[in-house]
Design a protein around this motif. Structure first.
Motif, PDB file in Angstrom:
ATOM      1  N   LYS A   1       0.845  -1.193   0.000  1.00 28.21           N
ATOM      2  CA  LYS A   1       0.000   0.000   0.000  1.00 28.21           C
ATOM      3  C   LYS A   1       0.882   1.245   0.000  1.00 28.21           C
ATOM      4  O   LYS A   1       1.702   1.436   0.904  1.00 28.21           O
TER       5      LYS A   1
ATOM      6  N   ARG B   1       0.379   4.335   0.795  1.00 29.03           N
ATOM      7  CA  ARG B   1       0.298   5.168   1.997  1.00 29.03           C
ATOM      8  C   ARG B   1       1.126   4.564   3.136  1.00 29.03           C
ATOM      9  O   ARG B   1       1.849   5.276   3.835  1.00 29.03           O
ATOM     10  N   GLU B   2       1.039   3.244   3.324  1.00 28.46           N
ATOM     11  CA  GLU B   2       1.815   2.580   4.376  1.00 28.46           C
ATOM     12  C   GLU B   2       3.308   2.712   4.108  1.00 28.46           C
ATOM     13  O   GLU B   2       4.100   2.920   5.023  1.00 28.46           O
TER      14      GLU B   2
ATOM     15  N   LEU C   1       4.366   6.282   4.968  1.00 22.04           N
ATOM     16  CA  LEU C   1       4.427   6.467   6.418  1.00 22.04           C
ATOM     17  C   LEU C   1       5.629   5.744   7.027  1.00 22.04           C
ATOM     18  O   LEU C   1       6.254   6.242   7.963  1.00 22.04           O
TER      19      LEU C   1
END
Length: 78
Positions: free
Chosen positions: A17, A19-20, A23
């Motif tokens: 993912k 976004r993961e 982050l």
């Protein structure tokens, strides 16, 4: 990150993912490279991936001055 991936065979912040992954880049420390990677090389990768920009290799210390790259003839490379 590419240097880490070339040595370890996997990206330091792998995730399916986006976004993961983003982050993880911001918040997590990269996994340590194995003992089979020479210490100067591990130190260079750690320095290149440092979260603190002031501590990052290439900010206050030139990348070419890192012990891991001492055998490179920089003039010939240029």
């Amino acid at each position: 990150m590419l240097f880490h991936e070339l040595l370890a065979g996997t990206t330091p912040f792998a995730s399916r993912k986006p976004r993961e992954r983003f982050l993880a880049i911001l918040r997590k420390e990269p996994p340590a490279l194995g003992e089979d990677v020479p210490r100067p090389t591990r130190d260079a990768v750690r320095g290149l991936l440092a979260k603190d920009a002031d501590a990052r290799l290439g900010t206050s210390t030139k990348v070419r001055d890192a012990p891991a790259f001492s055998s490179i003839d920089w003039a010939a490379l240029e």
